[in-house]
Design a protein around this motif. Structure first.
Motif, PDB file in Angstrom:
ATOM      1  N   LEU A  77       0.871  -1.167   0.000  1.00 10.91           N
ATOM      2  CA  LEU A  77       0.000   0.000   0.000  1.00 10.91           C
ATOM      3  C   LEU A  77       0.914   1.224   0.000  1.00 10.91           C
ATOM      4  O   LEU A  77       1.639   1.477   0.968  1.00 10.91           O
ATOM      5  CB  LEU A  77      -0.913   0.016   1.227  1.00 10.91           C
ATOM      6  CG  LEU A  77      -1.928   1.179   1.239  1.00 10.91           C
ATOM      7  CD1 LEU A  77      -2.899   1.056   0.074  1.00 10.91           C
ATOM      8  CD2 LEU A  77      -2.685   1.242   2.557  1.00 10.91           C
ATOM      9  N   MET A  78       0.904   1.965  -1.103  1.00 12.16           N
ATOM     10  CA  MET A  78       1.734   3.162  -1.218  1.00 12.16           C
ATOM     11  C   MET A  78       0.948   4.320  -0.629  1.00 12.16           C
ATOM     12  O   MET A  78      -0.138   4.639  -1.095  1.00 12.16           O
ATOM     13  CB  MET A  78       2.053   3.453  -2.691  1.00 12.16           C
ATOM     14  CG  MET A  78       2.743   2.310  -3.415  1.00 12.16           C
ATOM     15  SD  MET A  78       4.384   2.015  -2.730  1.00 12.16           S
ATOM     16  CE  MET A  78       4.890   0.582  -3.696  1.00 12.16           C
TER      17      MET A  78
ATOM     18  N   LEU B 273       6.909   3.679  -7.909  1.00 11.59           N
ATOM     19  CA  LEU B 273       6.935   2.389  -7.215  1.00 11.59           C
ATOM     20  C   LEU B 273       5.630   1.618  -7.436  1.00 11.59           C
ATOM     21  O   LEU B 273       5.639   0.386  -7.575  1.00 11.59           O
ATOM     22  CB  LEU B 273       7.202   2.596  -5.721  1.00 11.59           C
ATOM     23  CG  LEU B 273       8.532   3.294  -5.399  1.00 11.59           C
ATOM     24  CD1 LEU B 273       8.703   3.433  -3.903  1.00 11.59           C
ATOM     25  CD2 LEU B 273       9.715   2.541  -6.009  1.00 11.59           C
ATOM     26  N   TYR B 274       4.538   2.325  -7.468  1.00  7.96           N
ATOM     27  CA  TYR B 274       3.218   1.725  -7.738  1.00  7.96           C
ATOM     28  C   TYR B 274       3.256   0.954  -9.058  1.00  7.96           C
ATOM     29  O   TYR B 274       2.812  -0.191  -9.144  1.00  7.96           O
ATOM     30  CB  TYR B 274       2.227   2.886  -7.787  1.00  7.96           C
ATOM     31  CG  TYR B 274       0.785   2.622  -8.146  1.00  7.96           C
ATOM     32  CD1 TYR B 274      -0.063   1.966  -7.262  1.00  7.96           C
ATOM     33  CD2 TYR B 274       0.244   3.110  -9.337  1.00  7.96           C
ATOM     34  CE1 TYR B 274      -1.413   1.801  -7.562  1.00  7.96           C
ATOM     35  CE2 TYR B 274      -1.097   2.962  -9.644  1.00  7.96           C
ATOM     36  CZ  TYR B 274      -1.920   2.300  -8.761  1.00  7.96           C
ATOM     37  OH  TYR B 274      -3.245   2.147  -9.060  1.00  7.96           O
ATOM     38  N   GLU B 275       3.867   1.561 -10.075  1.00 10.82           N
ATOM     39  CA  GLU B 275       3.930   0.887 -11.376  1.00 10.82           C
ATOM     40  C   GLU B 275       4.911  -0.275 -11.361  1.00 10.82           C
ATOM     41  O   GLU B 275       4.613  -1.356 -11.882  1.00 10.82           O
ATOM     42  CB  GLU B 275       4.342   1.875 -12.476  1.00 10.82           C
ATOM     43  CG  GLU B 275       3.239   2.833 -12.823  1.00 10.82           C
ATOM     44  CD  GLU B 275       3.527   3.630 -14.092  1.00 10.82           C
ATOM     45  OE1 GLU B 275       4.472   3.261 -14.826  1.00 10.82           O
ATOM     46  OE2 GLU B 275       2.802   4.607 -14.330  1.00 10.82           O
TER      47      GLU B 275
ATOM     48  N   VAL C 186      -7.505   3.649  -2.210  1.00 11.03           N
ATOM     49  CA  VAL C 186      -8.474   4.292  -3.096  1.00 11.03           C
ATOM     50  C   VAL C 186      -8.706   3.479  -4.369  1.00 11.03           C
ATOM     51  O   VAL C 186      -9.676   3.715  -5.086  1.00 11.03           O
ATOM     52  CB  VAL C 186      -8.054   5.733  -3.495  1.00 11.03           C
ATOM     53  CG1 VAL C 186      -7.990   6.638  -2.276  1.00 11.03           C
ATOM     54  CG2 VAL C 186      -6.743   5.756  -4.262  1.00 11.03           C
ATOM     55  N   ASP C 187      -7.838   2.524  -4.658  1.00  8.99           N
ATOM     56  CA  ASP C 187      -7.977   1.775  -5.907  1.00  8.99           C
ATOM     57  C   ASP C 187      -9.115   0.768  -5.847  1.00  8.99           C
ATOM     58  O   ASP C 187      -9.962   0.733  -6.733  1.00  8.99           O
ATOM     59  CB  ASP C 187      -6.661   1.049  -6.221  1.00  8.99           C
ATOM     60  CG  ASP C 187      -5.511   2.022  -6.363  1.00  8.99           C
ATOM     61  OD1 ASP C 187      -5.327   2.563  -7.451  1.00  8.99           O
ATOM     62  OD2 ASP C 187      -4.810   2.266  -5.365  1.00  8.99           O
TER      63      ASP C 187
ATOM     64  N   ALA D 294       3.563  -9.566  -7.119  1.00  7.11           N
ATOM     65  CA  ALA D 294       3.216  -8.471  -6.207  1.00  7.11           C
ATOM     66  C   ALA D 294       2.136  -7.584  -6.799  1.00  7.11           C
ATOM     67  O   ALA D 294       1.861  -7.639  -8.004  1.00  7.11           O
ATOM     68  CB  ALA D 294       4.456  -7.638  -5.897  1.00  7.11           C
ATOM     69  N   TYR D 295       1.513  -6.789  -5.964  1.00  6.95           N
ATOM     70  CA  TYR D 295       0.562  -5.783  -6.446  1.00  6.95           C
ATOM     71  C   TYR D 295       0.665  -4.577  -5.521  1.00  6.95           C
ATOM     72  O   TYR D 295       1.151  -4.683  -4.394  1.00  6.95           O
ATOM     73  CB  TYR D 295      -0.873  -6.316  -6.481  1.00  6.95           C
ATOM     74  CG  TYR D 295      -1.421  -6.700  -5.128  1.00  6.95           C
ATOM     75  CD1 TYR D 295      -1.172  -7.964  -4.592  1.00  6.95           C
ATOM     76  CD2 TYR D 295      -2.178  -5.799  -4.380  1.00  6.95           C
ATOM     77  CE1 TYR D 295      -1.646  -8.311  -3.339  1.00  6.95           C
ATOM     78  CE2 TYR D 295      -2.656  -6.144  -3.119  1.00  6.95           C
ATOM     79  CZ  TYR D 295      -2.387  -7.400  -2.613  1.00  6.95           C
ATOM     80  OH  TYR D 295      -2.852  -7.741  -1.365  1.00  6.95           O
ATOM     81  N   ALA D 296       0.234  -3.435  -6.036  1.00  8.27           N
ATOM     82  CA  ALA D 296       0.302  -2.217  -5.239  1.00  8.27           C
ATOM     83  C   ALA D 296      -0.970  -1.409  -5.419  1.00  8.27           C
ATOM     84  O   ALA D 296      -1.545  -1.369  -6.510  1.00  8.27           O
ATOM     85  CB  ALA D 296       1.508  -1.374  -5.652  1.00  8.27           C
ATOM     86  N   GLU D 297      -1.399  -0.793  -4.334  1.00  8.77           N
ATOM     87  CA  GLU D 297      -2.500   0.164  -4.393  1.00  8.77           C
ATOM     88  C   GLU D 297      -2.045   1.416  -3.656  1.00  8.77           C
ATOM     89  O   GLU D 297      -0.921   1.474  -3.158  1.00  8.77           O
ATOM     90  CB  GLU D 297      -3.767  -0.439  -3.781  1.00  8.77           C
ATOM     91  CG  GLU D 297      -4.198  -1.697  -4.514  1.00  8.77           C
ATOM     92  CD  GLU D 297      -5.610  -2.153  -4.167  1.00  8.77           C
ATOM     93  OE1 GLU D 297      -6.400  -1.336  -3.651  1.00  8.77           O
ATOM     94  OE2 GLU D 297      -5.911  -3.336  -4.407  1.00  8.77           O
TER      95      GLU D 297
END
Ligand code: SF4
Lengths: 241, 652
Positions: free
Chosen positions: B41-42, B60-62, B96-97, B70-73
């Motif tokens: 979570l960024m 970093l999100y991208e 928020v994603d 991995a995944y990022a929101e």
């Protein structure tokens, strides 16, 4: 003086789901970017900081949904292939905003602000039964007036809203309460759903509110701002979550 | 891992600017987490409007979302109105994603760009339902990570964060992901938290505060020492060697609601070697790594098409120094596909006529205002800070701007600099008045806004030994400028609250003993301290006193050469004796040339890591003298020292 811009495109669009929380000013900026992304030519205002010439109809309150929002776009060049425009624009707009019709309208047509005479709304009320809501509606319609005190330009004024209530009835129960259907006048000034609810006895609080139609009157007959035959089929039969 | 949207939705009609919380941005992603994937979570610990444009988090999100494992929101601090409702209805912090709960991620990673956001970090961790102290977290809790410029002294928040990442994040984010993935695969069993932290401490650039003890002798810090032999004594920052390999963000987020820097942002280079002595960003991001001009061009072009923005900013610490600046600007402005509707902004203008010429070329349509940062009011003071702008450079720039249609200028200055006299302070008023006078030849009502900030000494700069001015002294200096410009039509003065400068100063060079202070301030409601309507100076000062800590000792005291700093166990590559020598040079008014175009001074930023500048042009940019002293033909009065610097031997 500026030469008049020769063409005007009128589009109808929806605003459903999470995007209903987008305010009016932000919505305008989203549209400006979408038009640039879609590479559709738009006329710009003159002056120090030129802006695209867009005019929105009656502003929709933040957090309301709509199936029938309208936007007029002025352009120096007629857009090619209007039938493809809804798809092309929808692809450039955020989820929940979909263009459902695009038409060229004559520059001599009245502006959206002037043209719209009433709007149809669906208004959810929580924690009330359909029968109780029906009783409230009956009382309101039976009374000769529907008075509301409100602030306008710093003064408190009392208005009779009754003449602007074109239609008011209960659609039926919802999982959390009941739903009202209302057609409310917009001339000389717009009657908002929240104002109608405040004038009821007892006053009610809105949950989700959706605008489904914006109407105009021509030759004594009521019709949608963009006639249905000029549109693409509306895919948005039900509310997105 | 359900969505919190249905719980959140009824709250949104009751809060200001609800569009902050809905996501849906162009460029945003909605991951569908698979078992075993590492979730990041960024998080930016301030409002959406401030946090969304943060390029570091977007990069970093991208990068994380491109990884198969991995995944990022993203998340931002909810404003106080929504926070109150969330606490009342037990709605935890969300992304928020997809509106997933923050505690469902494996890492919550904060960008720290300002000291006054520290209490918001605690608040966000708490809103996530995670214990604010790292010692109280268990295997089921996410790891709390921080990165960004403030992490060069993370000691004031050492008790609250699990890992601190120093330097460029592009590579290390993947290395951390791999360690955390192992931990997940191992089932995150009881007691495994300590193991994963030990493993993370092995990743270069990662500092794990809980694996170090801070030793004090009375007030004095003796040192910060690893508790285990495998934990590094010194944590070095990470530096990517070639920006061209990282063309990120590829899909910059386009927010639906207005944010700061609401435009396409393309980073043209990272690092700066002009050597301004007050500037931490310049020191810690060395060396200069330019993006190839061709890549800048294509990022601008594809970015504009994709986003629909009509403005692009070419970002860096001094964009006019970018080798390809003129060509890139010309190509963008003249691109027929942009229909002349695109404007380019250079957020960090150099103070010279060349720069204004470039600006004139690009701001054809909207010539609203220009900003320059001379930073100090006299040549003497600018020598001390090594910002070698001559008065004629400033006047040349201003004259050129007025003559080309600009009517408003903004000038940035610092006050409270080392050795500053009242004459230096009053020089600020003098410069501003002269600029207005120059404008009168071109316009009826020229205007110059002076923005005055109080100087806060930062770690890893030559001024880290300097005792910050007191708020009373800063206020007096602001008063001098105010009185001197009171009757000058056209000069507006704005200043940063000296009380906020004081609190920033406490944390800037503070140590672990501040942790309980920050926690107490947070517990007493001290969030959103960057916002003047929420900033509570008394609360900070009283809390310091309650914990028996002296503000004077932390902030106003001059430090000695042999003082052990709370960041000596961290490294930005810079040799401490290089910084000390530069501090002595500052006091001797000695300038230092930009090492992009002179021999290396061996500050350590390249030499220590086996990297070097990546600059397309071997010659300094045309025009001005700012920081380089290059314009010797027309002045020659810039006293710069040539050749390799003698390295002073610091006391042990
Ligand atoms: S190591 Fe040398 S070339 Fe590199 S930033 Fe430092 S002084 Fe400049």
């Amino acid at each position: 003086m500026t030469a008049p811009v020769p063409f005007r495109i009128r589009v109808r669009f929806s605003k459903l789901g999470k995007v209903r929380f987008l305010g009016h000013r932000d919505l305008a900026r989203v549209w400006e970017r979408a038009l640039r992304k879609a590479a559709l030519p738009v006329a710009y205002s003159e002056g120090f900081s030129p802006r695209p010439r867009l005019s929105f109809g009656l502003a929709l309150s933040t957090a309301y949904e709509s199936l029938g929002e309208y936007l007029d776009i002025d352009t120096w060049e007629m857009w090619p292939d209007l039938a493809a425009v809804p798809g092309r624009l929808s692809a450039c707009l955020p989820e929940g905003i979909d263009v459902t019709a695009a038409c060229a309208v004559s520059r001599s047509e009245p502006s959206l602000q002037q043209a719209v005479t009433s709007c149809t709304w669906l208004i959810d009320i929580v924690d009330i039964s359909a029968a109780d809501l029906g009783a409230v509606v009956d009382r309101a319609l039976a009374a000769p007036t529907l008075m509301l005190e409100r602030e306008r330009k710093g003064n408190t004024v009392t208005d009779d809203l009754r003449p602007q209530v074109v239609a008011l009835d209960v659609v039926g129960p919802t999982p959390t309460g009941a739903r009202l259907h209302a057609e409310l006048g917009t001339q000389p000034r717009t009657l908002r759903p929240s104002e109608l609810l405040a004038a009821l006895e007892p006053p009610l609080e809105e949950a989700l509110v959706s605008r489904t139609h914006q109407w105009t009157t021509s030759d004594g007959a009521r019709r949608e701002i963009l006639p249905l035959d000029a549109t693409h089929p509306m895919h948005v039969g039900e509310r997105a979550s | 891992m359900g969505s919190l949207w249905t719980a959140l939705e009824p709250l949104l009609p009751k809060v200001q600017k609800p569009a902050r919380y809905i996501g849906l941005e162009d460029g945003s992603q909605r991951p569908d987490p698979q078992p075993g994937q590492v979730g990041w979570l960024m998080m930016y610990p301030d409002t959406y409007e401030i946090g969304l444009p943060n390029q570091g988090l977007q990069i970093l999100y991208e990068i994380v979302n491109e990884r198969p494992d991995a995944y990022a929101e993203r998340s931002y601090a909810p404003w106080v109105d929504l926070e109150a409702l969330m606490r009342q209805r037990n709605v935890p912090l969300f992304s928020v994603d997809t509106h997933r709960a923050a505690a469902d991620f494996d890492l919550i990673a904060f960008n720290l760009s300002a000291e006054l956001t520290y209490t918001n970090v605690l608040n966000c961790v708490d809103l996530a339902g995670v214990p604010v102290r790292s010692a109280d977290r268990r295997a089921e809790h996410p790891l709390v990570a921080v990165g960004g410029h403030c992490t060069y002294n993370p000691e004031p928040i050492a008790d609250f964060v699990d890992i601190v990442v120093l330097g460029d994040g592009e590579e290390v984010v993947s290395e951390i992901t791999e360690v955390v993935r192992e931990w997940k695969t191992g089932g995150r069993t009881d007691g495994s938290r300590e193991n994963v932290l030990r493993a993370l401490a092995q990743v270069p650039g990662v500092y794990v505060p809980s694996l170090y003890d801070a030793e004090f002798d009375g007030e004095r810090l003796v040192g910060i020492f690893p508790r285990f032999p495998d934990v590094p004594e010194i944590v070095e920052k990470r530096t990517i060697a070639d920006l061209g390999q990282w063309p990120y963000p590829r899909n910059q987020l386009v927010p639906l609601t207005e944010v700061v820097h609401d435009r396409l942002n393309v980073e043209v280079f990272r690092g700066c070697t002009r050597g301004c002595r007050f500037c931490q960003a310049g020191m810690i991001t060395r060396p200069v790594r330019e993006r190839p001009a061709e890549q800048v061009r294509s990022m601008v072009q594809s970015g504009l098409r994709r986003t629909g923005y009509d403005e692009v900013a070419l970002t860096s610490l001094s964009t006019a120094d970018f080798s390809g600046i003129e060509a890139v600007v010309a190509d963008t402005v003249n691109d027929p596909l942009n229909c002349g509707q695109v404007s380019v902004s250079l957020p960090s203008l150099r103070v010279d006529a060349f720069t204004v010429g470039v600006a004139a070329q690009i701001q054809k349509a909207r010539r609203t205002g220009l900003t320059f940062a001379p930073e100090a009011g006299t040549w003497r003071m600018r020598q001390v800070i090594n910002k070698l702008i001559r008065e004629e450079d400033l006047y040349g720039a201003v004259e050129s701007a007025y003559s080309q249609g600009w009517r408003r200028m903004k000038l940035y200055f610092l006050t409270g600099l080392p050795t500053e006299t009242d004459e230096d302070t009053l020089g600020i008023a003098e410069l501003a008045k002269n600029c207005v006078e120059l404008g009168r030849a071109h316009h009826k009502n020229p205007s110059v806004t002076v923005s005055l900030g109080g100087f806060v000494p930062k770690p890893f700069t030559p001024f880290q030994w300097f005792g910050q001015n007191t708020p009373v002294e800063l206020q007096r200096k602001i008063g001098l400028v105010r009185d001197a410009t009171k009757h000058s039509k056209g000069v507006q003065l704005k200043w940063h609250d000296p009380k906020a400068t004081l609190i920033e100063g406490i944390m800037s060079r503070g140590d672990r003993r501040l942790c309980p202070v920050i926690e107490d301030v947070w517990r007493h409601g001290g969030t959103f301290q960057e916002w003047s309507e929420h900033f509570d100076h008394r609360l900070w000062v009283d809390t310091m006193a309650a914990h028996g800590l002296s503000v004077d000792w932390y902030v106003h005291r001059h430090r000695t050469e042999d003082e052990v700093f709370g960041w000596d166990h961290l490294s930005a590559g810079l040799h401490r004796d290089f910084l000390w020598q530069d501090w002595r040079d500052a006091l001797d008014h000695l300038g230092l040339e930009d090492c992009r175009w002179t021999p290396c001074y061996d500050c350590g930023a390249c030499t220590g890591y086996g990297i070097e500048h990546v600059v397309a042009s071997a010659v300094p940019p045309a025009g001005g003298s700012q920081g380089t002293g290059q314009d010797r033909s027309s002045g020659g009065d810039v006293p710069v020292r040539l050749g390799v610097k003698p390295i002073a031997v610091g006391a042990p």
